[in-house]
Design a protein around this motif. Structure first.
Motif, PDB file in Angstrom:
ATOM      1  N   ASP A   1       0.846  -1.202   0.000  1.00 61.69           N
ATOM      2  CA  ASP A   1       0.000   0.000   0.000  1.00 61.69           C
ATOM      3  C   ASP A   1       0.880   1.249   0.000  1.00 61.69           C
ATOM      4  OD1 ASP A   1      -2.278  -1.514   0.085  1.00 61.69           O
ATOM      5  OD2 ASP A   1      -2.454  -1.461   2.275  1.00 61.69           O
ATOM      6  N   ASN A   2       0.376   2.317  -0.629  1.00 62.37           N
ATOM      7  CA  ASN A   2       1.026   3.633  -0.646  1.00 62.37           C
ATOM      8  C   ASN A   2       2.345   3.666  -1.423  1.00 62.37           C
ATOM      9  OD1 ASN A   2      -0.960   4.985   0.942  1.00 62.37           O
ATOM     10  ND2 ASN A   2      -0.103   4.032   2.771  1.00 62.37           N
ATOM     11  N   ILE A   3       2.541   2.715  -2.342  1.00 56.47           N
ATOM     12  CA  ILE A   3       3.720   2.741  -3.216  1.00 56.47           C
ATOM     13  C   ILE A   3       3.273   3.217  -4.595  1.00 56.47           C
ATOM     14  CG2 ILE A   3       5.488   1.362  -4.390  1.00 56.47           C
ATOM     15  CD1 ILE A   3       6.131   1.638  -1.481  1.00 56.47           C
ATOM     16  N   SER A   4       3.875   4.326  -5.087  1.00 53.16           N
ATOM     17  CA  SER A   4       3.492   4.836  -6.411  1.00 53.16           C
ATOM     18  C   SER A   4       4.422   4.321  -7.506  1.00 53.16           C
ATOM     19  CB  SER A   4       3.508   6.367  -6.405  1.00 53.16           C
ATOM     20  OG  SER A   4       4.803   6.850  -6.118  1.00 53.16           O
TER      21      SER A   4
ATOM     22  N   PHE B   1       9.190   5.053  -4.424  1.00 53.22           N
ATOM     23  CA  PHE B   1       8.419   6.293  -4.344  1.00 53.22           C
ATOM     24  C   PHE B   1       7.119   6.012  -3.582  1.00 53.22           C
ATOM     25  CE2 PHE B   1      11.107   6.627  -8.084  1.00 53.22           C
ATOM     26  CZ  PHE B   1      11.714   7.859  -7.868  1.00 53.22           C
ATOM     27  N   ALA B   2       6.968   6.715  -2.450  1.00 55.13           N
ATOM     28  CA  ALA B   2       5.806   6.478  -1.582  1.00 55.13           C
ATOM     29  C   ALA B   2       4.773   7.581  -1.746  1.00 55.13           C
ATOM     30  CB  ALA B   2       6.259   6.403  -0.130  1.00 55.13           C
ATOM     31  N   GLU B   3       3.499   7.194  -1.717  1.00 59.45           N
ATOM     32  CA  GLU B   3       2.395   8.166  -1.813  1.00 59.45           C
ATOM     33  C   GLU B   3       1.982   8.604  -0.411  1.00 59.45           C
ATOM     34  OE1 GLU B   3       0.032   6.721  -5.810  1.00 59.45           O
ATOM     35  OE2 GLU B   3      -0.385   5.661  -3.940  1.00 59.45           O
ATOM     36  N   THR B   4       2.940   9.023   0.381  1.00 60.48           N
ATOM     37  CA  THR B   4       2.645   9.438   1.765  1.00 60.48           C
ATOM     38  C   THR B   4       3.340  10.760   2.053  1.00 60.48           C
ATOM     39  OG1 THR B   4       4.602   8.351   2.691  1.00 60.48           O
ATOM     40  CG2 THR B   4       2.591   7.032   2.545  1.00 60.48           C
ATOM     41  N   GLU B   5       2.946  11.387   3.169  1.00 59.64           N
ATOM     42  CA  GLU B   5       3.701  12.521   3.694  1.00 59.64           C
ATOM     43  C   GLU B   5       5.086  12.009   4.088  1.00 59.64           C
ATOM     44  OE1 GLU B   5       2.533  15.687   4.334  1.00 59.64           O
ATOM     45  OE2 GLU B   5       0.352  15.493   4.162  1.00 59.64           O
ATOM     46  N   THR B   6       5.994  12.919   4.405  1.00 60.69           N
ATOM     47  CA  THR B   6       7.324  12.478   4.838  1.00 60.69           C
ATOM     48  C   THR B   6       7.276  11.807   6.206  1.00 60.69           C
ATOM     49  OG1 THR B   6       7.748  14.687   5.711  1.00 60.69           O
ATOM     50  CG2 THR B   6       8.614  14.194   3.520  1.00 60.69           C
ATOM     51  N   GLU B   7       6.210  12.068   6.974  1.00 62.91           N
ATOM     52  CA  GLU B   7       6.080  11.417   8.276  1.00 62.91           C
ATOM     53  C   GLU B   7       4.612  11.216   8.606  1.00 62.91           C
ATOM     54  OE1 GLU B   7       6.846  13.832  11.828  1.00 62.91           O
ATOM     55  OE2 GLU B   7       7.522  15.397  10.474  1.00 62.91           O
TER      56      GLU B   7
ATOM     57  N   ASP C   1       1.696   8.214  10.616  1.00 63.87           N
ATOM     58  CA  ASP C   1       1.459   6.770  10.729  1.00 63.87           C
ATOM     59  C   ASP C   1       1.568   6.026   9.391  1.00 63.87           C
ATOM     60  OD1 ASP C   1       1.224   6.923  13.432  1.00 63.87           O
ATOM     61  OD2 ASP C   1      -0.963   7.071  13.443  1.00 63.87           O
ATOM     62  N   PRO C   2       0.953   6.535   8.282  1.00 66.84           N
ATOM     63  CA  PRO C   2       1.079   5.808   7.008  1.00 66.84           C
ATOM     64  C   PRO C   2       2.539   5.687   6.555  1.00 66.84           C
ATOM     65  CG  PRO C   2      -0.690   7.426   6.877  1.00 66.84           C
ATOM     66  CD  PRO C   2       0.047   7.700   8.150  1.00 66.84           C
ATOM     67  N   ALA C   3       3.306   6.794   6.681  1.00 68.21           N
ATOM     68  CA  ALA C   3       4.711   6.787   6.241  1.00 68.21           C
ATOM     69  C   ALA C   3       5.533   5.824   7.089  1.00 68.21           C
ATOM     70  CB  ALA C   3       5.293   8.200   6.329  1.00 68.21           C
ATOM     71  N   PHE C   4       5.345   5.875   8.406  1.00 68.85           N
ATOM     72  CA  PHE C   4       6.151   5.035   9.299  1.00 68.85           C
ATOM     73  C   PHE C   4       5.759   3.555   9.195  1.00 68.85           C
ATOM     74  CE2 PHE C   4       6.694   8.988  12.205  1.00 68.85           C
ATOM     75  CZ  PHE C   4       7.730   9.440  11.402  1.00 68.85           C
ATOM     76  N   THR C   5       4.463   3.305   8.958  1.00 62.33           N
ATOM     77  CA  THR C   5       4.016   1.915   8.752  1.00 62.33           C
ATOM     78  C   THR C   5       4.628   1.352   7.473  1.00 62.33           C
ATOM     79  OG1 THR C   5       1.939   2.360   9.897  1.00 62.33           O
ATOM     80  CG2 THR C   5       1.987   0.427   8.473  1.00 62.33           C
TER      81      THR C   5
ATOM     82  N   LEU D   1      13.269  10.566   9.757  1.00 58.58           N
ATOM     83  CA  LEU D   1      12.249  10.993  10.721  1.00 58.58           C
ATOM     84  C   LEU D   1      11.764   9.820  11.567  1.00 58.58           C
ATOM     85  CD1 LEU D   1      10.274  13.437   8.416  1.00 58.58           C
ATOM     86  CD2 LEU D   1      11.679  14.054  10.379  1.00 58.58           C
ATOM     87  N   TYR D   2      11.719   8.640  10.970  1.00 58.61           N
ATOM     88  CA  TYR D   2      11.348   7.425  11.704  1.00 58.61           C
ATOM     89  C   TYR D   2      12.364   7.165  12.821  1.00 58.61           C
ATOM     90  CZ  TYR D   2      10.329   2.443  12.519  1.00 58.61           C
ATOM     91  OH  TYR D   2      10.020   1.231  13.094  1.00 58.61           O
ATOM     92  N   ASP D   3      13.653   7.261  12.477  1.00 57.93           N
ATOM     93  CA  ASP D   3      14.714   7.080  13.478  1.00 57.93           C
ATOM     94  C   ASP D   3      14.647   8.159  14.552  1.00 57.93           C
ATOM     95  OD1 ASP D   3      15.640   4.862  12.217  1.00 57.93           O
ATOM     96  OD2 ASP D   3      17.431   5.777  11.359  1.00 57.93           O
ATOM     97  N   MET D   4      14.333   9.384  14.099  1.00 61.37           N
ATOM     98  CA  MET D   4      14.217  10.508  15.031  1.00 61.37           C
ATOM     99  C   MET D   4      13.136  10.225  16.070  1.00 61.37           C
ATOM    100  SD  MET D   4      14.125  14.413  13.636  1.00 61.37           S
ATOM    101  CE  MET D   4      15.396  14.251  12.413  1.00 61.37           C
ATOM    102  N   ARG D   5      12.015   9.695  15.588  1.00 64.00           N
ATOM    103  CA  ARG D   5      10.914   9.362  16.494  1.00 64.00           C
ATOM    104  C   ARG D   5      11.354   8.335  17.532  1.00 64.00           C
ATOM    105  NH1 ARG D   5       5.591   5.855  14.938  1.00 64.00           N
ATOM    106  NH2 ARG D   5       7.240   4.318  14.690  1.00 64.00           N
TER     107      ARG D   5
END
Length: 646
Positions: free
Chosen positions: A388-391, A428-434, A436-440, A465-469
């Motif tokens: 999901d969310n892959i363009s 290429f992801a169809e998500t914001e840079t951060e 829940d959808p991006a991190f999932t 940003l995932y590592d930052m979290r």
């Protein structure tokens, strides 16, 4: 911000590996060119590549043969680069060249086209840090002068306050040269925060000096007595702030250490300036204070204590009702871990909207896997494409084909995808840079790749940003506990009491929780760095109000009953606490209003609101707690000597 992640963070290790293995770095900006043909887009691509500081440019011609009609191209791949007559060109801007290169690109593409990406965020932050700090200071200094004029009886006294702290701020900024570099957040926040937090020390000293001038003829003797009287309050205030800020330096995420070291230096320098420089300055020019006396503009708050103490029961009930929901809400707020979105009224914000309108959300990530067999790589790519969310996915196996041996192709093609040890797959992801959808999705990509290979590395803005979290959430618990413990120990030594530190910490910590819970109830995302810093800064900076209040109450309690002592303390200290809180609150709200950087703006709003909440808690809730727990305080305080009469 990624520079402040520890070197062993997975995304940082992945960046290091890619830099070692591949000549071409990962793109950090996108250029949107509207209403262009393929030929015109290729011409713009060449002009971008010619800009000094642009190390790489990627577009449609790098992933397909443009001699083949576009109608025969893969729609999904084509729409990532060329859509509705608009071209989206990916570029890599060299580190430390962001400002110069983005300005040159703006000149090239004009107002009608757009530039987005990490490099743009960095450039905007760097450009705004100095300008906005100066703008904030120009707004703030007149406001502070007005507050100080209203709170003193001399036109010149505020100049003495600001000179003493201003000197320490300049020295603090100058000593940053020994650190080599500081964050733009530190540059924007630290000087103004130092001014707001340490101005109290100067006010404590000169107010005491003013009182003793009425009793003693010799100014030098009056200053000696003033220093002796105000020193305990100054050292207690400076110590709580010092150790509170010191806790930031232990953060694994380096921005805390960067800001913490600056603030710790600032507090130390302000303390030295107030104890050494301000007395000398005052004794040299005290006649100016005498010559510029004016009437008191604000009447005394006499009789206010009697009315405030009547509200002690409703105040306590209200706080008891709020404290548990606030504690739970403040940790469940929606957090932003990066710099946040650019405001819509800025060029960067408008460009982001324009790009998204045509090409939608598209966040690139790079996956590095061992360069073993292309059959396994092809299976992995197919499985990632199905997530999901892959363009789109760009790799050797879906650009050249798994059946085509790399040796048959030119190195300029294969070098994009293969190094000696790794295969590079761009996702290429169809998500914001951060979020829940991006991190999932990051977790899904990692899990999928791990099922095929043992040695897998993922990098990109989302991954950073995932590592930052992951890292800042660990920091949060440690820093908060350390702040509370160190501030508590200072209070314990100051008051020689077990219960007074508990009462003060409950009062201020409740204001922190309420402050940080407001974004949850208003459904406003909160920049996590702001949340992490403010939970330390608000406690360290505003506990001074409680110290000033409780110290006065403690002395009066040795001469009168608890109710009489609390009423007189409110009458005597309400104005001083109000002045301090209004300065800190003004600092916060000015930062919030003037800064276009979401991190700085978020810290400003939280600080401004936090100072007001701390003021309300100290004036209404602390008196109630001191009166209710009077017997407990007496029994748990060394040599309390409380008044026994009725």
């Amino acid at each position: 911000m990624a520079d402040y992640l520890p070197n062993d963070a997975p995304s940082i290790e992945a960046v290091d590996i890619m830099q070692e293995e591949f000549d071409e770095p990962m793109p950090n900006a996108n250029v949107l060119i509207k209403d262009v043909t393929i030929a015109e887009a290729l011409d713009v691509k060449q002009q971008l590549a010619a800009i000094d500081g642009v190390s790489d440019v990627t577009w449609l011609d790098d992933v397909m043969d443009l001699t083949v009609p576009l109608e025969m191209a893969d729609d999904e791949m084509l729409s990532s680069y060329y859509k509705d007559g608009a071209a989206l060109i990916s570029i890599t801007i060299e580190e430390e060249q962001e400002v110069a290169v983005t300005n040159e690109i703006y000149d090239l593409i004009g107002e009608e086209n757009a530039l987005t990406g990490e490099a743009v965020t960095t450039a905007v932050s760097q450009q705004m840090a100095g300008d906005e700090s100066m703008y904030a200071a120009l707004l703030l200094v007149p406001i502070i002068i007005i507050i100080l004029i209203l709170s003193t009886n001399s036109w010149v006294e505020p100049v003495f306050f600001l000179t003493a702290i201003g000197v320490s701020i300049l020295i603090n900024l100058g000593t940053n040269i020994f650190l080599g570099e500081v964050s733009f957040i530190t540059q924007s926040v630290a000087p103004i925060l130092q001014l707001a937090v340490s101005l109290d020390y100067a006010i404590f000293l000169l107010h005491s000096f003013s009182d003793y001038r009425k009793k003693v003829d010799d100014p030098t003797t009056a200053m000696k007595l003033a220093m002796k009287r105000s020193f305990p309050a100054i050292i207690a205030s400076a110590s709580t702030t010092f150790f509170g800020f010191m806790a930031l330096t232990f953060m694994e995420f380096g921005i805390g250490s960067d800001l913490g070291i600056n603030l710790v230096k600032g507090i130390l320098l302000s303390f030295i300036s107030v104890i050494i420089f301000l007395p000398a300055l005052t004794l040299m020019f005290y006649k100016w204070i005498d010559k510029t006396q004016h009437r008191q503009f604000i009447p005394d708050f006499k009789g206010v204590g009697k009315r405030v103490i009547k509200l002690r029961v409703p105040s306590l009930i209200l706080v008891l009702l709020l404290i548990v929901p606030a504690f739970l809400a403040q940790s469940n707020t929606t957090f932003i871990y990066g710099a946040g979105e650019h405001p819509e009224n800025t060029r960067a914000g408008q460009d982001a909207i324009a790009t998204e309108e045509i090409f939608g959300q598209e966040t690139p990530m790079v996956l590095l896997v061992p360069a073993e067999d292309r059959g396994t790589e092809e299976e992995l790519v197919r499985e990632i494409e199905a997530l999901d969310n892959i363009s789109g996915v760009m790799s050797y196996v879906n650009v050249a084909g798994a059946a085509v041996p790399p040796e048959y192709l030119d190195e300029s093609v294969t070098d994009q995808f293969y190094s000696e040890n790794y295969a590079r797959i761009t996702i290429f992801a169809e998500t914001e840079t951060e979020g829940d959808p991006a991190f999932t999705l990051i977790e899904d990509v990692k899990e999928t790749a791990d099922s095929y290979y043992d040695d897998v590395h993922l990098l990109g803005e989302s991954v950073t940003l995932y590592d930052m979290r992951e890292i800042v959430q660990k920091d949060n618990t440690f820093v908060n506990i350390m702040t509370v413990v160190t501030v508590g120990l200072v209070l314990l030594l100051t008051f020689r009491s077990i219960s007074i530190p508990v009462v003060l910490l409950i009062t201020i910590q409740a204001s922190v929780w309420i402050n940080l819970a407001i974004p949850y109830f208003t459904d406003a995302p909160l920049v996590y760095i702001g949340y992490l810093l403010i939970s330390t800064i608000q406690l360290a900076a505003t506990v001074d109000y409680g110290i000033l209040f409780t110290e006065n109450y403690y002395k009066l309690r040795q001469e009168m009953t608890a109710l009489e002592a609390i009423k007189k303390t409110i009458d005597d200290k309400l104005f001083a606490i109000f002045v301090s809180a209004s300065i800190l609150s003004s600092v916060g709200f000015i930062l919030w209003i003037t800064s276009t950087n979401p991190v700085v703006s978020s810290i400003g709003l939280l600080l401004g609101r936090g100072a007001l909440l701390a003021f309300i808690m100290v004036v209404f809730v602390l008196p109630a707690l001191l009166v209710i727990f009077d017997k407990v305080i007496e029994k748990t305080t060394w040599k309390a000597n409380f008044f026994k009469g009725k």
